[in-house]
Design a protein around this motif. Sequence first.
Motif, mmCIF file in Angstrom:
data_model
loop_
_atom_site.group_PDB
_atom_site.id
_atom_site.type_symbol
_atom_site.label_atom_id
_atom_site.label_comp_id
_atom_site.label_asym_id
_atom_site.label_seq_id
_atom_site.Cartn_x
_atom_site.Cartn_y
_atom_site.Cartn_z
ATOM 1 N N MET A 172 0.802 -1.226 0.000
ATOM 2 C CA MET A 172 0.000 0.000 0.000
ATOM 3 C C MET A 172 0.835 1.277 0.000
ATOM 4 S SD MET A 172 0.331 1.283 3.411
ATOM 5 C CE MET A 172 -1.223 1.968 3.949
ATOM 6 N N TYR A 173 2.164 1.153 0.059
ATOM 7 C CA TYR A 173 3.009 2.338 0.207
ATOM 8 C C TYR A 173 2.780 3.349 -0.912
ATOM 9 C CZ TYR A 173 7.176 5.259 0.604
ATOM 10 O OH TYR A 173 8.028 6.332 0.711
ATOM 11 N N ALA A 174 2.799 2.873 -2.157
ATOM 12 C CA ALA A 174 2.643 3.791 -3.289
ATOM 13 C C ALA A 174 1.301 4.521 -3.224
ATOM 14 C CB ALA A 174 2.772 3.029 -4.604
ATOM 15 N N GLY A 175 0.257 3.829 -2.780
ATOM 16 C CA GLY A 175 -1.051 4.457 -2.679
ATOM 17 C C GLY A 175 -1.128 5.509 -1.596
ATOM 18 N N VAL A 176 -0.322 5.367 -0.541
ATOM 19 C CA VAL A 176 -0.328 6.348 0.544
ATOM 20 C C VAL A 176 0.426 7.610 0.155
ATOM 21 C CG1 VAL A 176 0.436 6.807 2.907
ATOM 22 C CG2 VAL A 176 -0.585 4.610 2.349
ATOM 23 N N VAL A 177 1.575 7.452 -0.505
ATOM 24 C CA VAL A 177 2.423 8.619 -0.780
ATOM 25 C C VAL A 177 1.979 9.378 -2.022
ATOM 26 C CG1 VAL A 177 4.386 7.527 0.340
ATOM 27 C CG2 VAL A 177 4.111 7.293 -2.138
ATOM 28 N N ALA A 178 1.200 8.748 -2.915
ATOM 29 C CA ALA A 178 0.806 9.432 -4.148
ATOM 30 C C ALA A 178 -0.065 10.671 -3.894
ATOM 31 C CB ALA A 178 0.106 8.460 -5.090
ATOM 32 N N THR A 205 -7.060 8.325 1.285
ATOM 33 C CA THR A 205 -7.930 7.915 0.191
ATOM 34 C C THR A 205 -7.628 8.711 -1.072
ATOM 35 O OG1 THR A 205 -10.223 7.796 -0.580
ATOM 36 C CG2 THR A 205 -9.714 9.510 1.029
ATOM 37 N N PHE A 206 -7.556 8.012 -2.202
ATOM 38 C CA PHE A 206 -7.277 8.662 -3.479
ATOM 39 C C PHE A 206 -8.499 9.400 -4.005
ATOM 40 C CE2 PHE A 206 -3.521 8.537 -6.115
ATOM 41 C CZ PHE A 206 -3.937 9.137 -7.291
ATOM 42 N N LEU A 246 -8.852 13.433 12.819
ATOM 43 C CA LEU A 246 -7.654 13.710 13.608
ATOM 44 C C LEU A 246 -6.400 13.879 12.759
ATOM 45 C CD1 LEU A 246 -8.169 11.245 16.618
ATOM 46 C CD2 LEU A 246 -8.698 13.694 16.506
ATOM 47 N N SER A 247 -6.399 13.339 11.550
ATOM 48 C CA SER A 247 -5.203 13.382 10.695
ATOM 49 C C SER A 247 -4.691 14.794 10.435
ATOM 50 C CB SER A 247 -5.482 12.680 9.362
ATOM 51 O OG SER A 247 -5.534 11.287 9.531
ATOM 52 N N PRO A 248 -5.573 15.778 10.151
ATOM 53 C CA PRO A 248 -5.053 17.125 9.884
ATOM 54 C C PRO A 248 -4.280 17.743 11.053
ATOM 55 C CG PRO A 248 -7.296 16.912 9.078
ATOM 56 C CD PRO A 248 -7.018 15.686 9.883
ATOM 57 N N LEU A 249 -4.516 17.242 12.272
ATOM 58 C CA LEU A 249 -3.757 17.784 13.401
ATOM 59 C C LEU A 249 -2.261 17.544 13.212
ATOM 60 C CD1 LEU A 249 -6.027 16.604 16.369
ATOM 61 C CD2 LEU A 249 -6.132 18.742 15.070
ATOM 62 N N CYS A 250 -1.927 16.445 12.518
ATOM 63 C CA CYS A 250 -0.515 16.128 12.223
ATOM 64 C C CYS A 250 -0.237 16.241 10.729
ATOM 65 C CB CYS A 250 -0.173 14.734 12.727
ATOM 66 S SG CYS A 250 -0.164 14.577 14.525
ATOM 67 N N ASN A 251 -1.020 17.084 10.037
ATOM 68 C CA ASN A 251 -0.783 17.415 8.629
ATOM 69 C C ASN A 251 -1.082 16.255 7.676
ATOM 70 O OD1 ASN A 251 0.693 20.064 9.398
ATOM 71 N ND2 ASN A 251 1.900 18.481 10.414
ATOM 72 N N GLY A 252 -2.055 15.416 8.038
ATOM 73 C CA GLY A 252 -2.462 14.319 7.169
ATOM 74 C C GLY A 252 -3.798 14.600 6.513
ATOM 75 N N PHE A 253 -4.137 13.767 5.523
ATOM 76 C CA PHE A 253 -5.375 13.926 4.780
ATOM 77 C C PHE A 253 -6.414 12.881 5.213
ATOM 78 C CE2 PHE A 253 -2.502 15.639 1.204
ATOM 79 C CZ PHE A 253 -2.657 16.931 1.647
ATOM 80 N N MET A 254 -7.532 12.833 4.501
ATOM 81 C CA MET A 254 -8.626 11.922 4.799
ATOM 82 C C MET A 254 -8.170 10.465 4.676
ATOM 83 S SD MET A 254 -12.394 11.882 3.004
ATOM 84 C CE MET A 254 -12.644 13.615 3.394
ATOM 85 N N CYS A 255 -8.537 9.642 5.661
ATOM 86 C CA CYS A 255 -8.117 8.237 5.695
ATOM 87 C C CYS A 255 -9.277 7.313 5.334
ATOM 88 C CB CYS A 255 -7.594 7.863 7.083
ATOM 89 S SG CYS A 255 -6.031 8.658 7.516
ATOM 90 N N SER A 256 -8.920 6.178 4.752
ATOM 91 C CA SER A 256 -9.922 5.183 4.397
ATOM 92 C C SER A 256 -9.250 3.823 4.331
ATOM 93 C CB SER A 256 -10.556 5.527 3.040
ATOM 94 O OG SER A 256 -11.486 4.537 2.654
#
Length: 525
Positions: A77-83, A135-136, A343-353
């Motif tokens: 799943m690495y490529a899908g997370v960093v894209a 999520t893409f 909670l992700s945006p608190l640490c500069n992340g995007f929407m998770c799925s």
Amino acid sequence: MDVRAPERCPSRSRTTAHHLPETHVDDDVHPTGGAAVAAQPSPSTDAVPTDQPRHPVDEKLPLLKMTTSGLQHVAAMYAGVVAPPLIVGAAAGLSGTELTFLTGACLFTAGLATFLQTLGIWKIGARLPFVNGVTFAGVAPMTAIVASTKDRSDALPIIFGAVIVAGALGFVAAPFFSKAVRFFPPVVTGTVITLIGVSLLPVAFGWAQGPDPAADTYGSTTSLGLAAATLVIVLLLRRFTHGFVKQIAVLLGLVLGTLLAIPLGVTDFGPVADADLIGFPTPFHFGAPQFQLAAILSLSVVMVVSMTESTADMLALGEIVGRPADERTIAAGLRADTLGSALSPLCNGFMCSAFAQNIGLVAMTRIRSRYVVATGGGFLVLMGLCPVAASLIAVVPRPVLGGAGVVLFGSVAASGIQTLVRAGLEKDNNVLIVAVSLAVGIIPITAPEFYHAFPQTAKIVLDSGISTGCVAAVVLNLLFNHLGRRQGDDDVTAPMEPGEEIAGQRGGAGGAGSPAAGTSAVAAH
């Protein structure tokens, strides 16, 4: 047929678990409880009664097996997370250093969301072997938000604010959204699982051609040959090895494929040399969240799409691991998705799925332990805190990932076909449901510009073949099998053939009084 049939979901789940195809059990995985255990709903805690065998989902494997199997999930799943962060960050005009920071933050938050999903707290977390990540589905609307922002420095704070609100709204809606599980009989779940696999296969084909479509080497014989070699390595390992080595065939294929790529000049070790040793994702690094209505509405639509796909993924994974996802499990899983997103945006992340890519890995390896995936979540957190560790996974060439992806994503589609086998396809109505739903679901794959005239907000939903196919299957199942139907209504049992039923179907082995008929009735609804 009785219009109250959807209310029998718990009964259907027990039958589904009992009639899982034998191919779901590998000779290298020792069953621990059989159908009776598989039919039990997901536990709310990790406690397992001492007088009952532990379900494979709750099994804690030896350290070496846990570690290597967890690495397989990260590699898948690495490529899908960093894209997504790379695409959105580049659109926002971030520097190379800031892009690295944003990518690390998304890895870190994906790991935390995976912990929440696999280990769970209170009524949060499906407690299934699920990997969560960015999520893409949100990439297009997020880049649109960036493009509409006059000051690019405000783009990420606006996105983070919209994600927080969308996640919070989704968390509140999760228990209501989960009630839709009663409308997912095998004819629907089999169609959706098949669509998940088919929708992911183009990703593997894209990886096989290379990382940059604009490069001269994209789709070259070297790239395709490397992908084919990796695929062959994985297949040979699965065919001629046994036990632990067989179960980590994908990881070994990635390692051997990467080593094979070194003399071909395809492997790039630059990310390792340039990466920092420590890189903690400072909260609100890009500024405090900003809340704009248009952005919130746009990402709220994405959240609905994400919840729909996560529901389908949980149903698919429940079938594969032998623990069918009931309404409570889906509600808990959606809470983990939405809370992780909020909670992700608190640490500069995007929407998770939930990541469908990893379902294929579970299906192929038969390693069903949620603690394996939790270990993978630990590696994601480590990568977020240590960019050097993250760069090691980035060394794996994209064609190598593509070769392994063919096996992983094809396994998902095969699991969907296994579910359809027992979905009552001898009935004309169910054949129509599957045929039309699959056709609707593959439109974005076969004709990417099909919905080009629709508004951007509508395209967020329509461009997700999994979502449109899922909705089509649910609606058609209600139309053909429930609405306006009465008990005793006849079905045409020879697909697309009007007239009388196949001889002996009603009075013989498949008759109303036979066990086979009872099984078909439950499977069809």
